[in-house]
Scaffold this active site. Structure first.
Site, PDB file in Angstrom:
ATOM      1  N   LYS A 270       0.818  -1.208   0.000  1.00 34.86           N
ATOM      2  CA  LYS A 270       0.000   0.000   0.000  1.00 34.86           C
ATOM      3  C   LYS A 270       0.858   1.267   0.000  1.00 34.86           C
ATOM      4  O   LYS A 270       0.596   2.208  -0.750  1.00 34.86           O
ATOM      5  CB  LYS A 270      -0.945   0.028   1.200  1.00 34.86           C
ATOM      6  CG  LYS A 270      -1.863   1.240   1.175  1.00 34.86           C
ATOM      7  CD  LYS A 270      -2.476   1.552   2.504  1.00 34.86           C
ATOM      8  CE  LYS A 270      -3.157   2.926   2.456  1.00 34.86           C
ATOM      9  NZ  LYS A 270      -3.644   3.361   3.766  1.00 34.86           N
ATOM     10  N   ASP A 289      -6.790  -0.225   1.049  1.00 34.61           N
ATOM     11  CA  ASP A 289      -6.763  -0.458   2.492  1.00 34.61           C
ATOM     12  C   ASP A 289      -8.128  -0.980   2.925  1.00 34.61           C
ATOM     13  O   ASP A 289      -8.990  -1.273   2.087  1.00 34.61           O
ATOM     14  CB  ASP A 289      -6.375   0.815   3.256  1.00 34.61           C
ATOM     15  CG  ASP A 289      -7.310   1.979   2.962  1.00 34.61           C
ATOM     16  OD1 ASP A 289      -8.417   1.742   2.413  1.00 34.61           O
ATOM     17  OD2 ASP A 289      -6.948   3.128   3.276  1.00 34.61           O
TER      18      ASP A 289
END
Length: 354
Positions: A270, A289
């Site tokens: 991420k 996320d």
């Protein structure tokens, strides 16, 4: 309407909303300065009571905004540039603004494309006008998002600004635009060589960085050890070899650039994708996320929990990223940045009809 001391460019809020873009968790060093009148009279034009400032390596850029105009000026450390040089510096600032905010990209056209592809977006896009992706310095972006791990915007901002105060000499001091008796000091972002020193990890832990302290020091050391340091061009305007190398990842494929970023300590998928999107021109990349999982589950047919309890796995990450990219197209990462606050309304407010 002219603003004394500022230059201006025509730019409507639908193309850029500073109040949205500079608070949405992309960059963490902008100072947002307001007057007391902001609370007392919210009907006043924004350019009269809100100013945004960012310290670059050699200048502080100051911005204000009205519904149809972006106002800007540069402030330099003493001695100020000569008038002939000042014109060149102002041209540099304008070019920096165009590059940093990627003003060559027509945001209105993108919103129309996304609204056509995504009916949910088309119903609510007017609530979130003017949100675009910044084109940030890759080195600053890398360290900022290492700080973002298990963190919130307020605390990340405090950490990043504290890092600058601790490891950069002050560039200049200026009066608060709405409180002349108040003086504010501005610090550039420190270079890799400064943060690569061995004592940095311990110092940052003492400053409250926690486990991220070692990640920052080790990542900086990896960069310096692998790519070296260039001699500074001037005391306030230098670029190290490792910073140049990072910026050149923009020219590589998304997969290759991601692979290089994942080598750094504290950089997972991420964080790497945030850096690719926000500083390396990879406009199609979607950082995933738990919040994005909620959105994908509620609106795009993924199986999971809308409460955010679904476990993130590499397989799930890739599936969601691929699916949303196929819906939103070439600028999927930009669309993601707009849609997350928009679509989160239906997660936060379950009875909202979308």
């Amino acid at each position: 309407m002219a603003l004394p001391g500022f230059k201006s460019i025509p730019l409507p809020l639908v193309q850029l909303s500073l109040s949205a873009v500079l608070k949405c968790g992309q960059s963490f060093r902008w100072s947002i300065l307001t007057s007391e009148a902001t609370q007392e009279n919210s009907s006043e034009p924004s350019h009269t009571h809100i100013e945004y400032r960012l310290c670059l390596k050699d200048r502080v850029v100051c911005l204000r905004q009205s519904p149809d105009t972006l106002f800007y000026r540069s402030v330099f450390p003493d001695p100020q540039p000569l008038s002939t040089n000042l014109l060149e510096h102002e041209k540099e600032t304008l070019e920096w603004l165009k590059d940093y905010f990627q003003l060559n990209i027509d945001l209105v056209s993108l919103y129309k494309q996304w609204g056509h592809k995504d009916k949910v977006f088309s119903k609510f896009q007017e609530r979130f006008e003017g949100i675009r992706i910044l084109r940030q310095d890759p080195w600053e972006n890398l360290i900022s998002f290492i700080c973002s791990s298990n963190n919130n915007i307020s605390r990340i901002t405090k950490m990043v600004q504290g890092l600058c105060r601790e490891y950069s000499p002050p560039l200049l001091s200026m009066e608060h635009p709405f409180s002349p008796k108040e003086t504010l000091t501005y610090y550039p972002f420190p270079p890799p060589s400064t943060l690569a020193a061995s004592p940095v990890g311990l110092k940052l832990r003492a400053l409250g960085f926690g486990y991220r302290a070692d990640f920052i020091q080790k990542t900086a050391k990896m960069l310096v050890d692998a790519h070296g340091i260039d001699a500074p061009i001037s005391p306030h305007h230098s670029t190290e070899a490792s910073e140049i190398w990072l910026a050149q990842l923009r020219k590589r494929s998304t997969a290759d650039a991601r692979q290089e970023l994942l080598k750094f300590v504290g950089v997972g998928r991420k964080v790497a994708d945030c850096i690719l999107l926000m500083s390396m021109d990879k406009k199609e990349v979607i950082p995933v996320d738990t919040h994005v999982i909620q959105i994908a589950t509620k609106h795009y047919g993924f199986k999971g929990s809308t409460s955010g309890k679904t476990n993130m796995t590499p397989k799930l990450y890739e599936e969601i990223s691929t699916k949303l990219s196929s819906i939103w197209g070439e600028y999927a990462g930009w669309a993601h940045t707009v849609r997350i606050p928009l679509l989160s309304l239906s997660v936060i407010i379950p009875n909202l009809s979308l």
